[in-house]
Design an enzyme around this catalytic site. Structure first.
Site, short mmCIF file in Angstrom:
data_model
loop_
_atom_site.label_atom_id
_atom_site.label_comp_id
_atom_site.label_asym_id
_atom_site.label_seq_id
_atom_site.Cartn_x
_atom_site.Cartn_y
_atom_site.Cartn_z
N LYS A 174 -18.96 0.65 4.38
CA LYS A 174 -19.25 2.08 3.64
C LYS A 174 -18.80 2.08 2.11
O LYS A 174 -17.91 1.94 1.74
CB LYS A 174 -18.21 2.97 4.50
CG LYS A 174 -18.78 4.42 4.63
CD LYS A 174 -19.00 4.99 3.11
CE LYS A 174 -17.75 5.59 2.50
NZ LYS A 174 -18.02 6.02 1.03
N GLY A 227 -9.71 1.16 -3.48
CA GLY A 227 -9.95 2.56 -3.95
C GLY A 227 -8.77 3.13 -4.17
O GLY A 227 -7.52 2.14 -4.79
N THR A 229 -5.23 5.05 -4.76
CA THR A 229 -3.69 5.11 -3.89
C THR A 229 -3.76 6.29 -2.78
O THR A 229 -3.19 5.95 -1.66
CB THR A 229 -2.50 4.66 -4.96
OG1 THR A 229 -2.45 3.80 -5.65
CG2 THR A 229 -1.30 4.98 -4.19
N THR A 231 -6.12 7.94 -1.70
CA THR A 231 -6.91 7.74 -0.59
C THR A 231 -6.42 6.45 0.35
O THR A 231 -6.71 6.89 1.39
CB THR A 231 -8.49 7.25 -1.24
OG1 THR A 231 -8.70 8.16 -2.38
CG2 THR A 231 -9.49 7.29 -0.07
N GLU A 249 -6.30 -2.55 -1.26
CA GLU A 249 -6.05 -2.91 -2.75
C GLU A 249 -6.23 -1.56 -3.50
O GLU A 249 -7.43 -1.00 -3.55
CB GLU A 249 -7.44 -3.68 -3.14
CG GLU A 249 -7.40 -5.17 -2.33
CD GLU A 249 -6.37 -6.00 -2.93
OE1 GLU A 249 -5.87 -5.87 -3.83
OE2 GLU A 249 -6.07 -6.82 -2.09
N CYS A 283 -9.38 -1.72 -12.05
CA CYS A 283 -7.97 -1.51 -11.60
C CYS A 283 -7.05 -2.57 -12.20
O CYS A 283 -5.89 -2.56 -12.33
CB CYS A 283 -8.10 -1.76 -10.05
SG CYS A 283 -8.59 -3.28 -9.66
N GLU A 380 -2.40 6.69 -13.10
CA GLU A 380 -3.59 6.01 -13.21
C GLU A 380 -4.86 6.98 -13.90
O GLU A 380 -5.17 7.77 -13.20
CB GLU A 380 -4.12 5.21 -11.99
CG GLU A 380 -5.23 4.35 -12.16
CD GLU A 380 -5.83 3.70 -11.06
OE1 GLU A 380 -5.94 3.96 -10.04
OE2 GLU A 380 -6.11 2.55 -11.20
O1 TXE Z 1 -11.92 6.80 -5.12
P1 TXE Z 1 -11.60 6.73 -3.62
P2 TXE Z 1 -12.26 7.94 -6.03
C1 TXE Z 1 -8.71 5.00 -8.41
C2 TXE Z 1 -8.92 5.70 -10.00
C3 TXE Z 1 -9.63 7.12 -9.45
C4 TXE Z 1 -8.90 7.18 -8.37
C5 TXE Z 1 -10.04 8.29 -7.39
O2 TXE Z 1 -7.64 6.43 -10.34
O3 TXE Z 1 -9.70 7.93 -10.60
O4 TXE Z 1 -8.78 6.33 -7.56
O5 TXE Z 1 -11.30 7.52 -7.34
C6 TXE Z 1 -14.05 5.86 0.28
N1 TXE Z 1 -11.46 7.67 4.50
N2 TXE Z 1 -9.59 4.08 -8.13
O6 TXE Z 1 -11.87 9.16 -5.49
O7 TXE Z 1 -11.62 8.17 -3.05
C7 TXE Z 1 -14.70 6.42 -0.77
O8 TXE Z 1 -16.02 7.09 -0.19
C8 TXE Z 1 -11.93 6.39 4.23
C9 TXE Z 1 -9.15 2.81 -8.27
O9 TXE Z 1 -13.53 8.16 -6.48
O10 TXE Z 1 -10.44 5.75 -3.62
C10 TXE Z 1 -14.95 5.02 -1.41
O11 TXE Z 1 -16.09 4.44 -0.51
N3 TXE Z 1 -12.60 6.15 3.17
C11 TXE Z 1 -9.81 1.84 -7.75
C12 TXE Z 1 -13.71 4.44 -1.36
O12 TXE Z 1 -13.03 5.20 -0.46
C13 TXE Z 1 -12.48 7.06 2.17
C14 TXE Z 1 -11.27 1.88 -7.70
C15 TXE Z 1 -12.90 4.61 -2.64
O13 TXE Z 1 -12.93 6.05 -3.08
C16 TXE Z 1 -11.71 8.12 2.27
C17 TXE Z 1 -11.78 3.43 -7.41
C18 TXE Z 1 -11.24 8.49 3.39
N4 TXE Z 1 -10.38 9.67 3.88
C19 TXE Z 1 -10.80 4.44 -7.91
N5 TXE Z 1 -11.99 8.84 1.16
C20 TXE Z 1 -9.54 0.63 -7.81
N6 TXE Z 1 -8.29 0.03 -7.40
O14 TXE Z 1 -10.29 -0.39 -7.96
C21 TXE Z 1 -12.50 8.40 0.26
N7 TXE Z 1 -12.89 7.15 0.90
#
Ligand code: TXE
Length: 476
Positions: A174, A227, A229, A231, A249, A283, A380
């Site tokens: 996904k 993604g 933290t 989430t 991660e 990240c 972050e």
């Molecule tokens: O990422 P999300 P977001 C951090 C960064 C950013 C914040 C939020 O600080 O501002 O996270 O970003 C999927 N069940 N990083 O909201 O939500 C979503 O569809 C299952 C750090 O855009 O974490 C996507 O495919 N999956 C980072 C993925 O999770 C779910 C990279 C990441 O999205 C879900 C990105 C759920 N309930 C953001 N909700 C890094 N560490 O590299 C969302 N997703």
């Protein structure tokens, strides 16, 4: 007419069952460039079923044959590097030059690395005196769920798909709803490469809907998630009661520590990259810079001057250094933190403003004068915003570095070898770079401490995550 992206299930492209679509926006132009499926649990069910059916044959396929198919996929990505880099750039706002240099070559490398790793894998045997011989089988898990973010879309998706299927699993991926284009192209290339139907399935849609359904599916044995933290905590809450294997991660607030004896030219040049590459949306970016007090002012002056020369603008232009942030919401989040920095008493010494043009652009921003307890140094931001803080001695530098709930990576700049090792050993982070940044060897363990994640990926760690160890004990 914007392109319509379809789900990729059982080797076929399919519309979402509910017939609902989401707009995919180019962050540099704010134009809708594609419609993607707003998939729900019915689409996830279809994909998991396809993956489940494909699993026995794929798991039984000899490693040499799996390796050959993955290498063909790597070749196909490489052949289409320019097109994929362009898709990545218009979808995420990152510069085309970075996508060409970093994202797409890394996707190729990920497939090549795991395609060949499985040819060199070995397992253990434990001989119990003269009584028994134990040997360890490492068997694929079955169907695995792979959830990836928008900042390094194909890079991170392939970092999960490659080890998962190399080890003999089938997968349902996904990708982020914000960056579906390269995942969709990967699906087409996987067909060209001859990967059997059902081995790779890609379901597009929202995290809270499609992503959530994947984490809760009873036939999904493991979830690998990259993604945010918050989430990640939600993913764990859904997956843990179902006893799925989990790799998380998550975010970072990484320290970049510069001692007075460092090679300052190198430290500054690399800090420009570690602060502002990919608009700070990596990240591993070093967003908290700590500089020994005796060189603090010189550093701020030179680093600020370097940041002010960076060009923010059209991601497709080769002269651009920083492209657009991923979305309007993210732009708002980043600019809110810049305002917060001022409210907390910080001084903006470079940048600080949204760029006055269409799209979601922010200047590379440097903030000084904030203490380590401020929200700007604790949370972050994930944008082109860094802080610079002076420290007085090694002990203080370590205390500052460890003062957040994150622990992903750290960089140390010093010419003192003993100090470099000493500090590296006590910093709470999964990766420490000494006199370098983002120098990656795919064999090394990669992951975070504290709230930056659970588990390690990379090399045999990834293959271990995607397999179940089984001990077989034979009486002698
Ligand atoms: O990422 P999300 P977001 C951090 C960064 C950013 C914040 C939020 O600080 O501002 O996270 O970003 C999927 N069940 N990083 O909201 O939500 C979503 O569809 C299952 C750090 O855009 O974490 C996507 O495919 N999956 C980072 C993925 O999770 C779910 C990279 C990441 O999205 C879900 C990105 C759920 N309930 C953001 N909700 C890094 N560490 O590299 C969302 N997703």
């Amino acid at each position: 007419m914007a392109q319509q992206i379809l789900n990729f299930i059982d080797g076929m492209f399919r519309e979402p069952r509910d017939g609902i679509w989401i707009d995919d926006v180019n962050p540099a132009t704010e134009e809708v460039i594609a419609g993607i499926p707003d998939s729900d649990s019915a689409d996830i069910d279809d994909a998991v079923l396809a993956a489940k059916r494909a699993f026995p044959a794929w798991a039984a396929t000899p490693a040499a044959e799996r390796s050959r198919l993955l290498l063909r996929l790597a070749d196909a990505i490489e052949k289409n590097l320019d097109e994929l880099a362009r898709l990545e750039s218009i979808d995420s706002g990152k510069t085309l030059s970075l996508a060409r240099r970093l994202d797409i070559p890394r996707a190729v490398a990920n497939f090549r690395f795991f395609a060949t790793a499985i040819l060199h894998d070995a397992s253990e045997a434990h001989v119990t005196d003269n009584a028994a011989l134990n040997y360890t089988l490492r068997q694929p898990l079955g169907v695995v769920g792979l959830i990836s973010p928008w900042n390094l879309p194909l890079y991170l998706l392939s970092w999960k798909i490659a080890p998962a299927i190399a080890a003999g699993n089938t997968c349902v991926a996904k990708p982020s709803e914000l960056t579906p284009l390269t995942a969709n192209r990967l699906a087409e290339l996987s067909l060209e490469a001859g990967i059997p139907p059902g081995v790779i399935n890609i379901v597009h849609g929202l995290g809270a809907k499609a992503g959530r359904a994947l984490t809760r599916h009873d036939d999904v044995a493991a979830i690998s998630f990259t993604g945010g933290t918050v989430t990640g905590a939600g993913v764990a809450a859904n997956a843990a009661p179902r006893f799925k294997k989990l790799s998380l991660e998550l975010g970072g607030k990484n320290p970049n520590i510069i001692f007075a004896d460092a090679d300052l030219d190198d430290a500054i040049a690399t800090s420009v990259r570690s602060s502002f590459w990919n608009q700070g949306e990596i990240c591993l970016c070093g967003s908290r810079i700590f500089v020994e007090r005796s060189i603090h002012d010189t550093f701020v002056e030179r680093f600020g001057a370097a940041a002010r020369t960076l060009r923010v603008g059209d991601p497709l232009d080769d002269l651009t250094d920083l492209g657009a942030l991923i979305s309007a919401e993210h732009l708002q989040k980043v600019t809110r933190y810049i305002e917060l920095a001022k409210e907390e008493g910080g001084a903006v010494v470079a940048g600080g403003r949204q760029v006055d043009r269409k799209g979601f652009f922010v200047e590379p921003t440097i903030i000084t004068g904030l203490g380590t307890g401020c929200r700007v140094l604790q949370e972050e931001i994930f944008g082109p915003v860094v802080t610079v803080t002076p420290f007085d001695d090694e002990a203080e530098a370590i205390r500052f570095a460890n003062s957040t709930r994150y622990g992903l990576s750290a960089t140390i700049w010093t010419r003192d070898l003993q100090r470099a090792h000493r500090v590296a050993a006590v910093i709470d982070s999964g990766t420490v770079w000494i006199n370098c940044w983002l120098l990656r060897d795919l064999r090394v363990p990669f992951g975070g401490m504290k709230e930056s994640g659970v588990g390690r990926e990379g090399g045999f760690e990834s293959l271990r995550f995607f397999t179940e160890a089984k001990n077989v004990c034979v009486r002698l």
